[in-house]
Scaffold this motif. Structure first.
Motif, PDB file in Angstrom:
ATOM      1  N   LYS A   5      59.074  50.868  37.588  1.00 42.49           N
ATOM      2  CA  LYS A   5      58.206  51.159  36.437  1.00 42.49           C
ATOM      3  C   LYS A   5      56.757  50.761  36.771  1.00 42.49           C
ATOM      4  CE  LYS A   5      61.477  52.493  33.633  1.00 42.49           C
ATOM      5  NZ  LYS A   5      62.462  51.583  33.093  1.00 42.49           N
ATOM      6  N   THR A   6      55.822  51.490  36.207  1.00 37.58           N
ATOM      7  CA  THR A   6      54.411  51.131  36.371  1.00 37.58           C
ATOM      8  C   THR A   6      53.945  50.408  35.113  1.00 37.58           C
ATOM      9  OG1 THR A   6      54.039  53.053  37.773  1.00 37.58           O
ATOM     10  CG2 THR A   6      52.089  52.042  36.790  1.00 37.58           C
ATOM     11  N   ILE A   7      53.494  49.176  35.287  1.00 33.32           N
ATOM     12  CA  ILE A   7      53.089  48.355  34.138  1.00 33.32           C
ATOM     13  C   ILE A   7      51.636  47.933  34.283  1.00 33.32           C
ATOM     14  CG2 ILE A   7      53.605  46.297  32.761  1.00 33.32           C
ATOM     15  CD1 ILE A   7      56.390  46.389  33.671  1.00 33.32           C
ATOM     16  N   LEU A   8      50.866  48.217  33.267  1.00 31.74           N
ATOM     17  CA  LEU A   8      49.464  47.792  33.234  1.00 31.74           C
ATOM     18  C   LEU A   8      49.408  46.461  32.491  1.00 31.74           C
ATOM     19  CD1 LEU A   8      46.487  48.621  33.758  1.00 31.74           C
ATOM     20  CD2 LEU A   8      46.463  49.584  31.478  1.00 31.74           C
ATOM     21  N   THR A  20      52.860  36.891  34.359  1.00 32.11           N
ATOM     22  CA  THR A  20      53.566  38.123  33.958  1.00 32.11           C
ATOM     23  C   THR A  20      53.473  39.154  35.088  1.00 32.11           C
ATOM     24  OG1 THR A  20      53.010  37.658  31.658  1.00 32.11           O
ATOM     25  CG2 THR A  20      53.710  39.898  32.153  1.00 32.11           C
ATOM     26  N   ALA A  21      52.300  39.257  35.702  1.00 27.71           N
ATOM     27  CA  ALA A  21      52.116  40.206  36.806  1.00 27.71           C
ATOM     28  C   ALA A  21      53.003  39.816  37.984  1.00 27.71           C
ATOM     29  CB  ALA A  21      50.649  40.231  37.219  1.00 27.71           C
ATOM     30  N   GLU A  22      53.047  38.515  38.273  1.00 26.50           N
ATOM     31  CA  GLU A  22      53.853  38.046  39.409  1.00 26.50           C
ATOM     32  C   GLU A  22      55.340  38.347  39.177  1.00 26.50           C
ATOM     33  OE1 GLU A  22      54.106  33.854  41.920  1.00 26.50           O
ATOM     34  OE2 GLU A  22      53.914  33.775  39.757  1.00 26.50           O
ATOM     35  N   LEU A  23      55.813  38.035  37.974  1.00 35.87           N
ATOM     36  CA  LEU A  23      57.239  38.250  37.671  1.00 35.87           C
ATOM     37  C   LEU A  23      57.581  39.741  37.650  1.00 35.87           C
ATOM     38  CD1 LEU A  23      59.958  36.973  36.881  1.00 35.87           C
ATOM     39  CD2 LEU A  23      59.209  37.010  34.484  1.00 35.87           C
ATOM     40  N   ALA A  24      56.699  40.550  37.083  1.00 34.86           N
ATOM     41  CA  ALA A  24      56.956  42.000  37.042  1.00 34.86           C
ATOM     42  C   ALA A  24      57.076  42.544  38.466  1.00 34.86           C
ATOM     43  CB  ALA A  24      55.836  42.711  36.290  1.00 34.86           C
ATOM     44  N   GLY A  25      56.218  42.051  39.361  1.00 32.54           N
ATOM     45  CA  GLY A  25      56.285  42.467  40.762  1.00 32.54           C
ATOM     46  C   GLY A  25      57.610  42.047  41.384  1.00 32.54           C
ATOM     47  N   GLN A  26      58.043  40.813  41.089  1.00 31.92           N
ATOM     48  CA  GLN A  26      59.317  40.324  41.643  1.00 31.92           C
ATOM     49  C   GLN A  26      60.490  41.149  41.125  1.00 31.92           C
ATOM     50  OE1 GLN A  26      58.966  36.276  40.289  1.00 31.92           O
ATOM     51  NE2 GLN A  26      57.812  35.610  42.107  1.00 31.92           N
ATOM     52  N   MET A  27      60.334  41.733  39.940  1.00 28.42           N
ATOM     53  CA  MET A  27      61.414  42.543  39.343  1.00 28.42           C
ATOM     54  C   MET A  27      61.326  44.008  39.764  1.00 28.42           C
ATOM     55  SD  MET A  27      61.450  40.817  35.558  1.00 28.42           S
ATOM     56  CE  MET A  27      63.006  41.445  34.939  1.00 28.42           C
ATOM     57  N   ALA A  29      58.598  46.111  39.635  1.00 27.69           N
ATOM     58  CA  ALA A  29      57.639  46.998  38.972  1.00 27.69           C
ATOM     59  C   ALA A  29      56.398  47.167  39.847  1.00 27.69           C
ATOM     60  CB  ALA A  29      57.239  46.411  37.619  1.00 27.69           C
ATOM     61  N   ASP A  30      55.714  48.278  39.654  1.00 26.14           N
ATOM     62  CA  ASP A  30      54.389  48.468  40.243  1.00 26.14           C
ATOM     63  C   ASP A  30      53.395  47.992  39.198  1.00 26.14           C
ATOM     64  OD1 ASP A  30      55.281  49.684  42.620  1.00 26.14           O
ATOM     65  OD2 ASP A  30      55.606  51.544  41.526  1.00 26.14           O
ATOM     66  N   VAL A  31      52.659  46.951  39.520  1.00 30.05           N
ATOM     67  CA  VAL A  31      51.752  46.352  38.541  1.00 30.05           C
ATOM     68  C   VAL A  31      50.320  46.800  38.803  1.00 30.05           C
ATOM     69  CG1 VAL A  31      50.804  44.177  37.661  1.00 30.05           C
ATOM     70  CG2 VAL A  31      53.236  44.333  38.263  1.00 30.05           C
ATOM     71  N   ILE A  32      49.647  47.209  37.738  1.00 26.85           N
ATOM     72  CA  ILE A  32      48.202  47.420  37.806  1.00 26.85           C
ATOM     73  C   ILE A  32      47.588  46.321  36.946  1.00 26.85           C
ATOM     74  CG2 ILE A  32      46.272  48.987  37.380  1.00 26.85           C
ATOM     75  CD1 ILE A  32      48.361  51.279  37.352  1.00 26.85           C
ATOM     76  N   GLY A  42      45.373  37.698  45.592  1.00 28.37           N
ATOM     77  CA  GLY A  42      45.224  39.156  45.687  1.00 28.37           C
ATOM     78  C   GLY A  42      46.278  39.909  44.886  1.00 28.37           C
ATOM     79  N   GLN A  43      45.878  40.937  44.198  1.00 32.26           N
ATOM     80  CA  GLN A  43      46.804  41.806  43.459  1.00 32.26           C
ATOM     81  C   GLN A  43      46.861  43.124  44.223  1.00 32.26           C
ATOM     82  OE1 GLN A  43      47.875  41.770  39.926  1.00 32.26           O
ATOM     83  NE2 GLN A  43      47.543  39.580  39.840  1.00 32.26           N
ATOM     84  N   ALA A  44      48.049  43.703  44.329  1.00 32.14           N
ATOM     85  CA  ALA A  44      48.179  44.976  45.050  1.00 32.14           C
ATOM     86  C   ALA A  44      47.259  46.023  44.427  1.00 32.14           C
ATOM     87  CB  ALA A  44      49.623  45.437  45.007  1.00 32.14           C
ATOM     88  N   SER A  45      47.222  46.044  43.112  1.00 29.88           N
ATOM     89  CA  SER A  45      46.407  47.040  42.426  1.00 29.88           C
ATOM     90  C   SER A  45      45.656  46.351  41.293  1.00 29.88           C
ATOM     91  CB  SER A  45      47.331  48.133  41.891  1.00 29.88           C
ATOM     92  OG  SER A  45      46.583  49.096  41.244  1.00 29.88           O
ATOM     93  N   PHE A  46      44.343  46.313  41.414  1.00 29.71           N
ATOM     94  CA  PHE A  46      43.548  45.567  40.430  1.00 29.71           C
ATOM     95  C   PHE A  46      42.301  46.355  40.048  1.00 29.71           C
ATOM     96  CE2 PHE A  46      39.942  42.679  39.610  1.00 29.71           C
ATOM     97  CZ  PHE A  46      40.404  42.100  38.431  1.00 29.71           C
ATOM     98  N   ILE A  47      42.031  46.384  38.758  1.00 32.77           N
ATOM     99  CA  ILE A  47      40.807  47.014  38.265  1.00 32.77           C
ATOM    100  C   ILE A  47      39.973  45.928  37.589  1.00 32.77           C
ATOM    101  CG2 ILE A  47      39.833  48.679  36.621  1.00 32.77           C
ATOM    102  CD1 ILE A  47      42.466  50.274  36.927  1.00 32.77           C
ATOM    103  N   ARG A  48      38.764  45.729  38.082  1.00 31.73           N
ATOM    104  CA  ARG A  48      37.890  44.774  37.390  1.00 31.73           C
ATOM    105  C   ARG A  48      37.304  45.509  36.197  1.00 31.73           C
ATOM    106  NH1 ARG A  48      33.318  40.849  39.978  1.00 31.73           N
ATOM    107  NH2 ARG A  48      33.203  39.470  38.177  1.00 31.73           N
TER     108      ARG A  48
END
Ligand SMILES: NC(=O)c1ccc[n+]([C@@H]2O[C@H](COP(=O)([O-])OP(=O)(O)OC[C@H]3O[C@@H](n4cnc5c(N)ncnc54)[C@H](O)[C@@H]3O)[C@@H](O)[C@H]2O)c1
Length: 261
Positions: A5-8, A20-27, A29-32, A42-48
């Motif tokens: 799943k992709t989760i923003l 939340t981002a770390e856990l979603a990644g471990q489960m 999910a593709d995290v933005i 570092g986040q795989a996908s990050f928008i400032r």
């Protein structure tokens, strides 16, 4: 439940959003991640991005992919920077991002709003909450505050009262409901993150310590993240318009006192 799943997630540079981002990644999910500050890890996908203005929200949405499964609205301010900024980030910006993102959320997707026990007073202040949530779009919050005589120190609790009311409204708003997008809230009590020090300054040590004493300890980001991600997942497919107290029993204790049982 989140695999593929992709989760923003907003507010990923710190505290609850980071965990939340770390856990979603471990489960799986593709995290933005979105934050006004760049995360130290570092986040795989990050928008400032900055959700405190309409232009900021538009710029974030412009950079997002076309399909997203869930939005976790975690970013928030404590109130220490004044009412206008706090209402803009914690409510009007959060709502603007959710509404702008709705067309990209898949059918049956989810929005999870991190509210707070501080929004407990929404019922007592229902008329004010109805008026302020009925204002559409992204208002000029400073003039709105002046018009409605809102006090600086009310900024944080008011923002969470509006968020709790809007969560219920949004669950039945055609923009979300017609495509089966569920809208829920998670309400923590005090959580050991950088914002807690600011709450001590804004709400006072006595209030924070009393909340902690009622349930034995402050929460941790790791206590809150699984609740957010459960509501993001299909496991919560029949949960909509709900507020999940994630506070070790704090709200139950306050209910018992306020309602006298
Ligand atoms: N920590 C607590 O005691 C507690 C209790 C109840 C509710 N909450 C709520 O949980 C949420 C997360 O708080 P936290 O404890 O992790 O705090 P935190 O300060 O550690 O994290 C908040 C994050 O939001 C980001 N942010 C602030 N303004 C932003 C903006 N304009 N645009 C984008 N990002 C922005 C910050 O940069 C920060 O990374 C907040 O909504 C807060 O109100 C926290």
């Amino acid at each position: 439940m989140l695999f593929g799943k992709t989760i923003l997630i907003t507010g990923v540079a710190s505290g609850i959003g980071a965990r939340t981002a770390e856990l979603a990644g471990q489960m799986g999910a593709d995290v933005i991640g979105v934050d006004v500050r760049v995360p130290s890890q570092g986040q795989a996908s990050f928008i400032r991005g900055d959700i405190s203005t309409s232009a900021g929200v538009t710029e974030i949405v412009r950079q997002l992919p076309r399909h997203i499964d869930a939005l976790a609205n975690v970013a928030g301010l404590s109130g220490n920077t004044g009412l206008a900024a706090t209402l803009a980030v914690n409510f009007y910006g959060l709502r603007a991002l959710s509404e702008a993102l709705a067309p990209r959320l898949r059918e049956g997707g989810a929005i999870v709003n991190v509210a707070s026990i501080a929004g407990y007073g929404w019922r007592a202040n229902i008329e004010r909450a109805k008026t302020l949530t009925a204002i559409e779009g992204f208002p000029d919050v400073a003039s709105l505050a002046a018009k409605h005589g809102l006090k600086n120190e009310e900024g944080y609790p008011l923002s969470k009262e509006l968020l709790l009311l809007w969560t219920m409204r949004a669950a039945h708003q055609p923009l979300f409901k017609d495509r089966g997008i569920r809208v829920n809230a998670v309400s923590p009590g005090p959580v050991e993150t950088p914002i807690l020090k600011q709450f001590r300054a804004v709400l006072g040590d006595e209030r924070v310590d009393s909340d902690i004493t009622r349930v034995g300890r402050a929460g941790t980001s790791a206590d809150i993240a699984p609740a957010i991600l459960f509501l993001c997942s299909d496991g919560a497919r029949w949960v909509n318009g709900a507020n999940l107290a994630t506070d070790g029993g704090l709200e139950a204790s306050i209910n018992a006192e306020v309602l006298g049982f």
